[in-house]
Design an enzyme around this catalytic site. Structure first.
Site, PDB file in Angstrom:
ATOM      1  N   SER A   1       0.819  -1.213   0.000  1.00 54.69           N
ATOM      2  CA  SER A   1       0.000   0.000   0.000  1.00 54.69           C
ATOM      3  C   SER A   1       0.851   1.261   0.000  1.00 54.69           C
ATOM      4  CB  SER A   1      -0.961   0.034   1.196  1.00 54.69           C
ATOM      5  OG  SER A   1      -1.570   1.308   1.343  1.00 54.69           O
TER       6      SER A   1
ATOM      7  N   TYR B   1      -3.196   0.656  10.402  1.00 52.43           N
ATOM      8  CA  TYR B   1      -2.893   0.415   8.993  1.00 52.43           C
ATOM      9  C   TYR B   1      -1.585   1.099   8.613  1.00 52.43           C
ATOM     10  CZ  TYR B   1      -3.976  -0.339   4.015  1.00 52.43           C
ATOM     11  OH  TYR B   1      -3.948  -0.744   2.696  1.00 52.43           O
TER      12      TYR B   1
END
Length: 265
Positions: free
Chosen positions: A138, A151
């Site tokens: 990501s 995250y």
């Protein structure tokens, strides 16, 4: 990497980027693509939709024993694994209020799943003197996922681990790529928007949301070039430069965005 006749494993294969990768890898001529996920019905439906060279298995990528068994089964059936795509991931949409259980789940899925995959698959690759690891990390691993502390932290760790693997094993024939997309039209983004998560709203507001198929296209092209950092959103490289060159200015810009899009924004 030439994907023709390769044996590939993709975790998180029931939807989103994982399913798109599965379809594209088969289209590139892979001999077998094994899609692994905990969502049994969905991953079987994806494999059935792709065709006979795609196979579904129900595996929790965050369980070391299950990953080890998956690798052993695939190697026993096909003789090798050429490319392992550690793609499973979870978001929380939480900050300091995230309970320990959310932090633990993010750590296990976003980081330890990559560790378990590498531990299981590297011995066979090293014995052959070749192999490829693709880790979905990501753009949050390069930048920051505003509104989601677990995250952000775990994706930074995932990218760091991928870089360590590349430095440690490339001279022994192992290629490593870190896939770092920003906004992608996947169930993760849709669920975040439905829940009102700040990070999902920031991504949606950016206007730079790609389809999973577009991400798969960029990924396959980058695997052919054996690039370490795969950026389906090329602007992420510019953001990263700004973040390093002017960290105070970069953070100030993000804070303004948070104020604009925060509760009631």
């Amino acid at each position: 990497m030439d994907l023709t006749d390769r044996v590939v494993v993709v975790t998180g294969g029931a939807g989103g980027i994982g399913a798109a990768l599965g379809r594209r890898l088969v289209a590139e001529g892979a001999a077998a693509v094994v899609l692994a996920d905990t969502a049994a019905d969905r991953v079987r439906a994806v494999a059935d939709g792709i065709g006979p060279t795609a196979h579904a298995v129900v595996v929790d990528a965050a369980d070391a024993d299950q990953v080890s068994a998956l690798v052993a089964d695939v190697e026993r059936q096909y003789g090798r694994i050429d490319l392992f795509c550690a793609n499973a991931g979870v978001a929380t949409g939480r900050g300091l209020d995230a309970p320990d259980a959310d932090w633990e789940r993010a750590w296990r899925v976003n980081v330890l799943a990559h560790v378990y995959a590498a531990r299981a698959v590297l011995p066979g690759m090293l014995a052959r003197g070749e192999g490829y690891l693709l880790h979905t990390c990501s753009a949050a691993g390069v930048l920051t996922a505003v509104g989601d502390a677990p995250y952000t932290a775990t994706k930074h760790a995932a990218l760091g681990f991928a870089e360590w693997l590349s430095i440690t094993y490339r001279d022994r024939g192992i290629r490593v790529s870190a896939l770092c997309p920003q906004g992608v039209d996947t169930p993760m983004l849709a669920d975040g928007l439905a829940a009102g998560h700040l990070g999902a709203r920031v991504i949606a507001a950016s206007g730079a949301v790609l389809t999973a198929e577009q991400v798969a296209d960029v990924t396959v092209a980058s695997l052919a070039e054996e690039r370490f950092l795969i950026l389906p959103h090329p602007e992420v490289a510019d953001y990263a430069r700004r973040r390093v060159e002017d960290p105070d200015g970069w953070q100030a810009a993000l804070r303004r965005m948070v104020v604009r899009l925060g509760p009631g924004g």
